[in-house]
Design a protein around this motif. Structure first.
Motif, PDB file in Angstrom:
ATOM      1  N   PHE A 132      94.587  19.973  69.354  1.00 50.28           N
ATOM      2  CA  PHE A 132      95.804  20.271  68.605  1.00 50.28           C
ATOM      3  C   PHE A 132      96.702  19.052  68.438  1.00 50.28           C
TER       4      PHE A 132
ATOM      5  N   ASN B  53      92.148  30.379  61.968  1.00 52.18           N
ATOM      6  CA  ASN B  53      91.676  31.344  62.958  1.00 52.18           C
ATOM      7  C   ASN B  53      90.195  31.155  63.280  1.00 52.18           C
TER       8      ASN B  53
ATOM      9  N   LYS C 136      89.793  28.114  65.508  1.00 53.66           N
ATOM     10  CA  LYS C 136      90.343  28.466  66.821  1.00 53.66           C
ATOM     11  C   LYS C 136      89.344  29.282  67.620  1.00 53.66           C
TER      12      LYS C 136
ATOM     13  N   CYS D 224      92.060  21.234  75.111  1.00 57.98           N
ATOM     14  CA  CYS D 224      93.012  21.953  74.253  1.00 57.98           C
ATOM     15  C   CYS D 224      94.038  20.998  73.660  1.00 57.98           C
TER      16      CYS D 224
ATOM     17  N   ILE E 122      94.147  23.814  61.498  1.00 54.82           N
ATOM     18  CA  ILE E 122      93.329  24.646  62.384  1.00 54.82           C
ATOM     19  C   ILE E 122      93.573  26.104  62.016  1.00 54.82           C
TER      20      ILE E 122
ATOM     21  N   PHE F   3      97.711  27.259  69.513  1.00 58.38           N
ATOM     22  CA  PHE F   3      97.544  27.684  68.124  1.00 58.38           C
ATOM     23  C   PHE F   3      98.836  28.295  67.580  1.00 58.38           C
TER      24      PHE F   3
ATOM     25  N   PRO G 181     102.017  25.020  67.741  1.00 55.58           N
ATOM     26  CA  PRO G 181     101.317  23.735  67.677  1.00 55.58           C
ATOM     27  C   PRO G 181     102.152  22.525  68.077  1.00 55.58           C
TER      28      PRO G 181
END
Length: 220
Positions: free
Chosen positions: A178, A195, A198, A174, A193, A109, A112
Motif C-alpha cells: 500500500f 477489491n 486486495k 502489507c 488497489i 485498504f 490507505p
C-alpha cells in the motif's frame, strides 16, 4: 435548581458540539489524505474541507500532529479491539492467522493513508511518536501474533517461529503493497488497489506464510 439544570443542559450541548467538531476535523483530514494519496495536508486545507476554522485544530488537538494521532486512534481503535478478541476466540491457530492477515490488509485498504501517516510522524518527531505508536499500535499486533504462533506450535500445527521476524514479514508485506503505489503503477501498470487485488493479496500472503511456518515445512 432551574439554573443548575440549565447549566447542565448547556454543558451537555457544548459537549455534544465539541465531539461533532472534533469528528468533522478528523473526517476532513482523513478524506484529504485518501483523496490525494499523501500524509502531509495543511491546516488550511483541512479547514476548507471541514468548513471550520483552522484555529479549532489547536483548540481541540493542540497542533496538527495531535490531530493526526487522534485520527490514528479513531481508525485503528476498532481494529485493536477486534485484535484483542481474536486471541481468545476458540478457533484453530491457522484460522486465527487468516483472520489476522485479512484484518491487517483490510485496514490498509480502507484507510490507505495509515502507513504513510505513521511514517510521516515517525520521520518528523521520532522521539515523540516512536514509543507512542509502538505501544498503542505495534506492540498489540506483535503480542497477538506471538499468541497465535505459540498456540500453533503447542498444537503441532506450526514449527517454532521467531515472532520478531514474523512481525516484520506480515507488517512489511502489507506496508509495502500500500506504500508502493508508484511501483504498482510504473512497474505493473496498476493505478489503484481494487477489491480483486486486495483479495488476491490476502490469499497469497496467507498461503505463503502458512506454508512457511507449517510444522511439515523444512526450516530454512
Amino acid at each position: 435548581m432551574r439554573a443548575r439544570s440549565k447549566n447542565s443542559q448547556r454543558e451537555s450541548q457544548q459537549g455534544t458540539q465539541d465531539v461533532a467538531t472534533r469528528e468533522q476535523l478528523l473526517i476532513a483530514a482523513g478524506e484529504l489524505m485518501a483523496e490525494r494519496g499523501v500524509s502531509d495536508v495543511s491546516l488550511s486545507d483541512i479547514a476548507i474541507k471541514s468548513g471550520l476554522n483552522s484555529a479549532l485544530v489547536k483548540y481541540y488537538f493542540g497542533n496538527k500532529a495531535g490531530l493526526m494521532i487522534a485520527l490514528l486512534r479513531k481508525v485503528l481503535g476498532p481494529a485493536m479491539l477486534q485484535l484483542h478478541h481474536l486471541s481468545g476466540m476458540k478457533l484453530p491457530p491457522e484460522e486465527k492467522l487468516r483472520i489476522h492477515i485479512s484484518g491487517m490488509v483490510m485496514i490498509y485498504f480502507q484507510y490507505p493513508y495509515i502507513n504513510r501517516l505513521m511514517h510521516q510522524l515517525l520521520s518528523d518527531e521520532p522521539d515523540t511518536f516512536g514509543s507512542l505508536i509502538a505501544q498503542e499500535f505495534s506492540a498489540p499486533v506483535a503480542a497477538v501474533q506471538k499468541h497465535i504462533l505459540d498456540e500453533g506450535f503447542a498444537a503441532g500445527t506450526f514449527r517454532k517461529i521467531d515472532p520478531l521476524l514474523f512481525y516484520f514479514h506480515i507488517v512489511g508485506a502489507c506496508d509495502q503493497l500500500f506504500f508502493g503505489r508508484y511501483q504498482l503503477e510504473h512497474v505493473f501498470g496498476i493505478k489503484a488497489i481494487n477489491n480483486q487485488l486486495k483479495s488476491q493479496f490476502i490469499d497469497h500472503l496467507y498461503s505463503v506464510v502458512l506454508d512457511g511456518i507449517s510444522a511439515t515445512s523444512k526450516e530454512p
